[in-house]
Scaffold this active site. Sequence first.
Site, PDB file in Angstrom:
ATOM      1  N   ASP A  72      47.477  39.334  42.703  1.00  0.00           N
ATOM      2  CA  ASP A  72      46.335  38.413  42.659  1.00  0.00           C
ATOM      3  C   ASP A  72      46.736  36.989  42.285  1.00  0.00           C
ATOM      4  O   ASP A  72      45.873  36.127  42.106  1.00  0.00           O
ATOM      5  CB  ASP A  72      45.290  38.913  41.645  1.00  0.00           C
ATOM      6  CG  ASP A  72      44.284  39.895  42.255  1.00  0.00           C
ATOM      7  OD1 ASP A  72      44.092  39.877  43.485  1.00  0.00           O
ATOM      8  OD2 ASP A  72      43.688  40.670  41.487  1.00  0.00           O
ATOM      9  N   ARG A  97      46.474  41.474  35.540  1.00  0.00           N
ATOM     10  CA  ARG A  97      46.715  40.052  35.806  1.00  0.00           C
ATOM     11  C   ARG A  97      47.295  39.312  34.592  1.00  0.00           C
ATOM     12  O   ARG A  97      47.598  38.108  34.700  1.00  0.00           O
ATOM     13  CB  ARG A  97      45.417  39.364  36.260  1.00  0.00           C
ATOM     14  CG  ARG A  97      44.837  39.929  37.550  1.00  0.00           C
ATOM     15  CD  ARG A  97      43.801  39.005  38.165  1.00  0.00           C
ATOM     16  NE  ARG A  97      44.386  37.733  38.619  1.00  0.00           N
ATOM     17  CZ  ARG A  97      43.699  36.704  39.086  1.00  0.00           C
ATOM     18  NH1 ARG A  97      42.378  36.780  39.168  1.00  0.00           N
ATOM     19  NH2 ARG A  97      44.294  35.589  39.477  1.00  0.00           N
ATOM     20  N   ARG A 143      34.028  38.201  32.983  1.00  0.00           N
ATOM     21  CA  ARG A 143      35.434  37.912  32.714  1.00  0.00           C
ATOM     22  C   ARG A 143      35.618  37.056  31.455  1.00  0.00           C
ATOM     23  O   ARG A 143      36.012  37.559  30.421  1.00  0.00           O
ATOM     24  CB  ARG A 143      36.072  37.215  33.925  1.00  0.00           C
ATOM     25  CG  ARG A 143      36.088  38.078  35.196  1.00  0.00           C
ATOM     26  CD  ARG A 143      36.986  39.284  35.041  1.00  0.00           C
ATOM     27  NE  ARG A 143      37.018  40.134  36.218  1.00  0.00           N
ATOM     28  CZ  ARG A 143      37.810  39.953  37.273  1.00  0.00           C
ATOM     29  NH1 ARG A 143      38.646  38.934  37.321  1.00  0.00           N
ATOM     30  NH2 ARG A 143      37.775  40.804  38.279  1.00  0.00           N
ATOM     31  N   HIS A 172      32.805  35.882  38.752  1.00  0.00           N
ATOM     32  CA  HIS A 172      33.333  34.603  38.259  1.00  0.00           C
ATOM     33  C   HIS A 172      32.309  33.524  38.619  1.00  0.00           C
ATOM     34  O   HIS A 172      31.689  33.597  39.694  1.00  0.00           O
ATOM     35  CB  HIS A 172      34.636  34.219  38.984  1.00  0.00           C
ATOM     36  CG  HIS A 172      35.899  34.761  38.390  1.00  0.00           C
ATOM     37  ND1 HIS A 172      36.966  35.150  39.186  1.00  0.00           N
ATOM     38  CD2 HIS A 172      36.298  34.950  37.104  1.00  0.00           C
ATOM     39  CE1 HIS A 172      37.958  35.551  38.408  1.00  0.00           C
ATOM     40  NE2 HIS A 172      37.582  35.454  37.136  1.00  0.00           N
ATOM     41  N   CYS A 266      39.091  30.135  44.967  1.00  0.00           N
ATOM     42  CA  CYS A 266      39.992  30.980  44.183  1.00  0.00           C
ATOM     43  C   CYS A 266      41.457  30.635  44.431  1.00  0.00           C
ATOM     44  O   CYS A 266      42.298  30.804  43.555  1.00  0.00           O
ATOM     45  CB  CYS A 266      39.791  32.450  44.542  1.00  0.00           C
ATOM     46  SG  CYS A 266      38.164  33.081  44.174  1.00  0.00           S
TER      47      CYS A 266
HETATM   48  N1  ARG Z   1      41.102  40.059  42.583  1.00  0.00           N
HETATM   49  C1  ARG Z   1      40.935  38.897  41.758  1.00  0.00           C
HETATM   50  C2  ARG Z   1      40.238  39.275  40.463  1.00  0.00           C
HETATM   51  O1  ARG Z   1      39.378  40.131  40.501  1.00  0.00           O
HETATM   52  C3  ARG Z   1      40.190  37.837  42.476  1.00  0.00           C
HETATM   53  C4  ARG Z   1      40.082  36.548  41.739  1.00  0.00           C
HETATM   54  C5  ARG Z   1      39.300  35.526  42.479  1.00  0.00           C
HETATM   55  N2  ARG Z   1      39.396  34.267  41.858  1.00  0.00           N
HETATM   56  C6  ARG Z   1      38.369  33.469  41.561  1.00  0.00           C
HETATM   57  N3  ARG Z   1      38.625  32.283  41.117  1.00  0.00           N
HETATM   58  N4  ARG Z   1      37.134  33.891  41.651  1.00  0.00           N
HETATM   59  O2  ARG Z   1      40.534  38.751  39.420  1.00  0.00           O
END
Ligand code: ARG
Length: 274
Positions: A72, A97, A143, A172, A266
């Site tokens: 990612d 991550r 998040r 997000h 993203c």
């Molecule tokens: N697969 C990643 C996650 O879930 C995607 C992140 C996307 N980034 C963003 N800035 N929305 O963290």
Amino acid sequence: MPETVRRTATRRHYLMCRPTHFEVSYAINPWMDPDKPMDADLALAQWERVRDLFVGLGHEVSYIDPVPGLPDMVFSANGATVVDGKVLIAKFRHRERAAEADAYRAWFEEHGYSDIKVPEYVNEGEGDFAPAGRRILAGAGFRSDPGAFEELRAFFGLPVVGLTLTDPRFYHLDTALCVLDDDLVMYYPAAFSDESRAVLRELYPDAILATREDAEAFGLNAVSDGLNVVLTETATDLIEALRARGFEPHGVDMSELLKAGGAVKCCSQEIRDT
Ligand code: ARG
């Protein structure tokens, strides 16, 4: 209908990460399905198209080396938040991550940034933090930890407007809201709590509101330079609304990166040096 105003672009600096190791090998948001086929070559071509657009529009693009085992990492928006040359590094919610944060920290150290903060609270960079003029819009719910808002305010010395996300598909802030210029945003109201919707209505009475279809097509995961807006080409109502407001939309196909729950924004972290 608000009258069309003359928009002006300002040159931006984006940090991007080539999707060399991109794959969907785990699921940390509702869009991700490791069993669904993904075309890595196509993902790369789509990412290159976005990069070429930025370069063609006159923006500066810097690159962070992709790290094997961090699929990612292409979503560079999540690595840090940079305002006035000050860098607030991310602290990721998911262990998958977590190691990205050190890579971003090393990049900023190696590139001459000295005012770098490693946070105490979870924050996923520009995924949840959207500098808008002299304020920062900050999202939480899935998040970033709301505790990060005070850290953000204290570090940058800017007012922070906390917003609560309520729909797991829009996990997000940058999946539900895009800053178009210092005082204009576009967003999807249903992604926010009632209180946050009221705050957004008050702050941005002229905002462009996205339809459910366009929000689900990740049309809000867009990048604006004040005139040009790069967004997913399937967000057709947004594209029309942007044109009506004097912006120049540039539609792109992001089919493969969407399989990880990410699109244009993203993949681009804005570095605001001054
Ligand atoms: N697969 C990643 C996650 O879930 C995607 C992140 C996307 N980034 C963003 N800035 N929305 O963290």
